[in-house]
Design an enzyme around this catalytic site. Structure first.
Site, PDB file in Angstrom:
ATOM      1  CG  HIS A  37      -1.907  -1.039   1.340  1.00 43.07           C
ATOM      2  ND1 HIS A  37      -2.976  -1.130   0.482  1.00 43.07           N
ATOM      3  CD2 HIS A  37      -2.057  -2.063   2.221  1.00 43.07           C
ATOM      4  CE1 HIS A  37      -3.739  -2.164   0.824  1.00 43.07           C
ATOM      5  NE2 HIS A  37      -3.199  -2.750   1.870  1.00 43.07           N
TER       6      HIS A  37
HETATM    7  C1  BDR Z   1      -3.345   1.477   4.848  1.00 42.63           C
HETATM    8  O1  BDR Z   1      -3.714   1.164   6.190  1.00 42.63           O
HETATM    9  C2  BDR Z   1      -2.575   0.864   6.949  1.00 42.63           C
HETATM   10  O2  BDR Z   1      -2.790  -0.270   7.731  1.00 42.63           O
HETATM   11  C3  BDR Z   1      -1.429   0.711   5.998  1.00 42.63           C
HETATM   12  O3  BDR Z   1      -0.224   1.170   6.594  1.00 42.63           O
HETATM   13  C4  BDR Z   1      -1.837   1.556   4.824  1.00 42.63           C
HETATM   14  O4  BDR Z   1      -1.434   2.903   5.010  1.00 42.63           O
HETATM   15  C5  BDR Z   1      -3.946   0.434   3.935  1.00 42.63           C
HETATM   16  O5  BDR Z   1      -5.340   0.451   4.003  1.00 42.63           O
END
Ligand code: BDR
Ligand code: CA
Length: 309
Positions: A237
């Site tokens: 992500h």
């Molecule tokens: C996002 O949520 C967090 O858990 C991760 O670091 C990322 O920024 C993904 O949905």
């Protein structure tokens, strides 16, 4: 010329990989890292940010931000990022100090009335940015744009409708989306395609240096988690958002009008993307829809190698 950026994050396993990448990228001049409560509590994400910078031996200031969303209780994600926020990784105590200034005041100091505008990369809930915009209306003139990991034009990951970073503080997200600052939204439409396969992660084990070791430990952790949920690789992500600033040519984007739902019974935190143009409103967000995965993997490898010496 290097692009001046501030990275606001909640480290965070994938935040850590994103920081390893950003701090190695010759295209970026990381002016500061600011931390926010999100994946873990504010005190934990703050010390994690300092530990990462310190471990990588980078001379970048780190400032602590909000300990909770602007109107709601904090929702952390220990099931994803562990009790420390760093998954299985234990880094030494940091030598990097906490700046004696809050994240939102640092945004102001680094952007307003400066000769060059700064780009903001956000990898967590948007609380710090929203507080900054409320406190300093002039701030938006000093920010060139925001590239965020957050949101989705399709489904959610924290609820069926909402992605975690937006769901955790939807009121803050609404302030940011409505601010008029140019936004690039690197949401689940993109990040669920930004996968690192097992052989690719394994191949990074031969890369020497602190950056590769730290990133690879996190990748293995994320791989285990993601494959339990049916993904064929580790979902990157936050690294996708950093990559979108370093190499925008790797992404397919399109401008849409986007609003954040704050009061839905089932849809709080959803980024409502007007894909069909039914509102006839001007686009306010560049929505990232796809990624050149191979190009992304090559960039990750190149950046990790830069920690060799
Ligand atoms: C996002 O949520 C967090 O858990 C991760 O670091 C990322 O920024 C993904 O949905
Ligand atoms: Ca994050």
């Amino acid at each position: 010329m290097k692009r001046p950026v501030i990275i606001d994050c909640d480290p965070g396993t994938d935040d850590t990989i994103a920081l390893v990448m950003a701090l190695a990228a010759e295209e970026l001049d990381v002016k500061a890292i600011t931390t926010v409560a999100g994946n873990q509590t504010g005190d934990k994400t703050a010390i994690n940010g300092r530990k990462i910078v310190s471990y990588l031996k980078k001379n970048v200031p780190v400032a602590h931000g909000a300990d909770k969303p602007i109107m709601r209780p904090l929702v952390t994600a220990p099931h994803v990022h562990g009790e420390s926020g760093m998954g299985p990784v234990e880094l030494p105590d940091p030598v990097t100090p906490t700046l004696d200034i809050k994240a939102w005041d640092l945004f102001y100091e680094l952007t307003v009335d400066k000769s060059e505008k700064v780009h903001l990369i956000t990898l967590g809930p948007l609380t710090n940015v929203a507080i900054a915009l409320m406190k300093y209306p002039a701030l938006k003139d000093g920010i060139e744009g925001i590239t965020m990991m957050g949101g989705s034009a399709c489904y959610g990951n924290d609820t069926p409708a909402a992605e975690y970073n937006i769901y955790a503080d939807p009121e803050a997200a609404r302030i940011v989306f409505d601010s008029g600052i140019p936004i690039t939204m690197v949401g689940l439409d993109c990040t669920h395609k930004a996968l690192l396969m097992k052989d690719e992660i394994d191949s990074m084990a031969s890369v020497p240096g602190t950056g590769a070791k730290l990133a690879q430990d996190m990748m293995n952790h994320i791989y285990e988690f993601a494959t339990r949920f049916g993904f064929s690789g580790a979902v990157m992500h936050d690294p996708s958002a950093v990559t979108a600033v370093i190499k925008p040519e790797l992404f397919v984007t399109a401008p849409y009008h986007v609003v954040v739902e704050t009061k839905g019974k089932y849809t709080t935190g959803k980024t409502v993307v007007d894909l069909m143009g039914v509102t006839k409103k001007d686009p306010n967000v560049n929505v990232v829809l796809d990624i050149d995965r191979e190009g992304f993997v090559q960039l990750v490898k190149k950046l990790l190698k830069s920690y060799e010496s």
